[in-house]
Scaffold this motif. Sequence first.
Motif, PDB file in Angstrom:
ATOM      1  N   ARG A 113      -2.886  -5.524  -9.443  1.00  0.00           N
ATOM      2  CA  ARG A 113      -2.598  -5.431  -8.013  1.00  0.00           C
ATOM      3  C   ARG A 113      -1.767  -6.619  -7.513  1.00  0.00           C
ATOM      4  O   ARG A 113      -0.842  -6.455  -6.736  1.00  0.00           O
ATOM      5  CB  ARG A 113      -3.921  -5.347  -7.232  1.00  0.00           C
ATOM      6  CG  ARG A 113      -3.793  -5.329  -5.721  1.00  0.00           C
ATOM      7  CD  ARG A 113      -3.144  -4.042  -5.237  1.00  0.00           C
ATOM      8  NE  ARG A 113      -3.097  -3.974  -3.770  1.00  0.00           N
ATOM      9  CZ  ARG A 113      -2.108  -4.461  -3.047  1.00  0.00           C
ATOM     10  NH1 ARG A 113      -1.112  -5.094  -3.622  1.00  0.00           N
ATOM     11  NH2 ARG A 113      -2.115  -4.337  -1.723  1.00  0.00           N
TER      12      ARG A 113
ATOM     13  N   TYR B 194      -7.970  -5.756 -11.743  1.00  0.00           N
ATOM     14  CA  TYR B 194      -7.447  -5.552 -10.382  1.00  0.00           C
ATOM     15  C   TYR B 194      -6.530  -6.715  -9.984  1.00  0.00           C
ATOM     16  O   TYR B 194      -5.427  -6.504  -9.478  1.00  0.00           O
ATOM     17  CB  TYR B 194      -8.631  -5.442  -9.425  1.00  0.00           C
ATOM     18  CG  TYR B 194      -8.259  -5.321  -7.962  1.00  0.00           C
ATOM     19  CD1 TYR B 194      -7.701  -4.153  -7.461  1.00  0.00           C
ATOM     20  CD2 TYR B 194      -8.483  -6.373  -7.085  1.00  0.00           C
ATOM     21  CE1 TYR B 194      -7.368  -4.040  -6.121  1.00  0.00           C
ATOM     22  CE2 TYR B 194      -8.159  -6.272  -5.742  1.00  0.00           C
ATOM     23  CZ  TYR B 194      -7.599  -5.107  -5.264  1.00  0.00           C
ATOM     24  OH  TYR B 194      -7.268  -4.999  -3.939  1.00  0.00           O
TER      25      TYR B 194
ATOM     26  N   SER C 196      -7.142   1.045 -10.369  1.00  0.00           N
ATOM     27  CA  SER C 196      -7.733  -0.041 -11.138  1.00  0.00           C
ATOM     28  C   SER C 196      -9.219   0.260 -11.286  1.00  0.00           C
ATOM     29  O   SER C 196      -9.882   0.635 -10.333  1.00  0.00           O
ATOM     30  CB  SER C 196      -7.499  -1.347 -10.384  1.00  0.00           C
ATOM     31  OG  SER C 196      -7.873  -2.421 -11.190  1.00  0.00           O
TER      32      SER C 196
ATOM     33  N   VAL D 215      -1.270   0.526  -5.973  1.00  0.00           N
ATOM     34  CA  VAL D 215      -2.406   0.206  -6.827  1.00  0.00           C
ATOM     35  C   VAL D 215      -3.640   0.117  -5.942  1.00  0.00           C
ATOM     36  O   VAL D 215      -3.620  -0.544  -4.909  1.00  0.00           O
ATOM     37  CB  VAL D 215      -2.211  -1.143  -7.558  1.00  0.00           C
ATOM     38  CG1 VAL D 215      -3.473  -1.512  -8.326  1.00  0.00           C
ATOM     39  CG2 VAL D 215      -1.021  -1.087  -8.484  1.00  0.00           C
ATOM     40  N   LYS D 216      -4.695   0.810  -6.344  1.00  0.00           N
ATOM     41  CA  LYS D 216      -5.943   0.706  -5.581  1.00  0.00           C
ATOM     42  C   LYS D 216      -7.091   0.471  -6.533  1.00  0.00           C
ATOM     43  O   LYS D 216      -7.104   0.999  -7.654  1.00  0.00           O
ATOM     44  CB  LYS D 216      -6.197   2.005  -4.817  1.00  0.00           C
ATOM     45  CG  LYS D 216      -5.339   2.111  -3.583  1.00  0.00           C
ATOM     46  CD  LYS D 216      -5.736   3.252  -2.695  1.00  0.00           C
ATOM     47  CE  LYS D 216      -4.749   3.287  -1.536  1.00  0.00           C
ATOM     48  NZ  LYS D 216      -4.248   4.644  -1.307  1.00  0.00           N
TER      49      LYS D 216
END
Lengths: 438, 219
Positions: A281, A277, A270, A296-297
């Motif tokens: 996320r 995010y 992200s 997802v980071k």
Amino acid sequence: MNTQALTDTAPGTAAVAPRGASLERGRHAFLEEIDAPIASFFSSCVRCGLCAHACLFYTETEDPRYTPIHKLEPLRRMWRQEYTFWGKLAKRVGLAKPVTDDELAAWSELVYDSCTLCGRCSRVCPVGNDIVYMVRRMREGMAAAGHAPAGLVRATRNAILNGSPMGVKLVTLEAQIRHVEKETGLTVPLDQVGAEYLAIFSSMEIVNYPEYIAALTRIFEQAGVTWTISSEAFEATNAGIQIGQSDLAAELLSRIVKAAEKLKVKTVISPECGHAYLALRWEGPNLLKRAYPFQVKHILELLDELRAAGKLRLRDSEDSRLTFHDPCQLVRQGGVVQEPRTLLKLVASDIVEMNETGVMNWCCGGGGGVSAIERAENLRLKAFRRKKTQLDELGVEMLVTACANCRVVLEEGVDAYNMELPMVGLTELLAEHLEERP
Amino acid sequence: MNSVDFLQWVRGPAFDAAVVIFVLGVIFRLFGILMLGKKPDLAEPRGGEWGPGLRTVLSRSLPDRGTFRREPVTVVAGYVFHIGFFITLFLSAPHIELFHAWFGLRWPALPTPLVDASAVITLLALVFLLAYRLANPVRRFLSGFEDYFVWGVTLLPVLTGYLAYHHLRLPYHALLALHILAVELLLVAFPFTHLMHTFTLFVARWYNGAASGRRGVVS
């Protein structure tokens, strides 16, 4: 995909759509959203008014209408009339005041223009009400009833039809990639199957801050990790979340998920964007009704991991006095508080903190879609005085942040108030301090 | 009906009825809230829910620094009222006798002058909070009938209790009957108004803290 909902709420077509039907759809959406948390929140509110003092739209205008809990009044009445003894009784004997279309129209400003979904009120309420959770839910009903602001409707339609709220197309990205490749002398990988990371961007980054793309390219080259951009899904932002249309939000998210699955990446990164995010996320798996086969980071989480693994080698340090502006969604919806500070310390020596920071930071004034609502501009600039006060107290020479939308909003605010304050994204700042290649 | 008959009725059938409405009402309300449920969260968690949820149940009793600085009056008056009310309710000797008669549990009472002082402070805090509700633009704007009604039914038991204890104005029996009647009014109003926050705030704080905890946000 429900583009019907979009055309119904678009400006100019509202008159064509039957108003009653819209209100009915809105009412249905409101009731759909009421769950145990919301019922416990409305049951607990004692109208103490403390949430007003957590909201920059109240603190900067002192208009009680901007008290966060008041923004939910139609939703609260609907809950009361459907789920409480006296409310139901009053409704049956005709004593309850029904929620009308005009009322929802009047509330549009409160639910959209004067709420950036920053979530500060949710951290302050003494009875523990998660107010921003309710505003996010209430927007679903507002959009269904046809009361979303034109600016957000346009952004959402653009995103669905053209792939980006700002209308950025693949050719634009490709042109920026060519510039980045020329500038860095490195290759920017496109559609590389089996890469570890998939990078996505906000349109704002592609158009206004391509430095971010260059920064990623150089940092990943030094770290020796494999990554790629997808030509089919490069837009990270999600206007569907901001406007409150879950079906459209899901459609936008599914494009990223499909691309990530097609390219078989392990992690989707992200970008420097707060709500992207939140969307990817936290909301994504719930909107798509399945867990992702990848992680997802946020880019800051990844950079801090690379640092910890010794893969981020930096040199020199900024000596100008600077501070970090926390993007609301990162701190209050993601707990990413320490990572940017750890990273910033590696490249700056004179870092000062604003008086309320981290999970208690103040919003830039343009999150949650507010920056896309033209009619909200004056209010947004008024609300920016909160940030201005915080910055004036510090007397910094540079502002670092990690959200392209915050950055645009902050730059506009700084301009409007004739302040002198250069800004930079943290990823970009780190890339400027990478050790030279041997 | 003379004042003794009235007292008998008030503390007999009327009290029983009020307690039944209170207990069943609170249970139904809590049940009704929890029954609505919550969709399961499919996003990969970044932290636990229970620990942060329970921590928030406690930690929300303290304001953050900024809120305290901006609105000290609400915070302090709120504390004074709640603490005063709890002392008066749970630490006065006659009340403890009642709780003992009902539940068989006993705990030490505070000396009468202290309970007395706390009742007076509670009353003053309530009067102050009403004045503040009327004077503060945000509070006045947010307040409706229910808020003033709830204020009234909270004030009456404290006021009548204080008068009865000191045998002021009216014969003791009459005052005691009025006090019990005021308590009954409070009990009956409780499940139908935001007096329910006494219980639901634990649910609300837990949901809030758990949602934060799941996302790895320190609460």
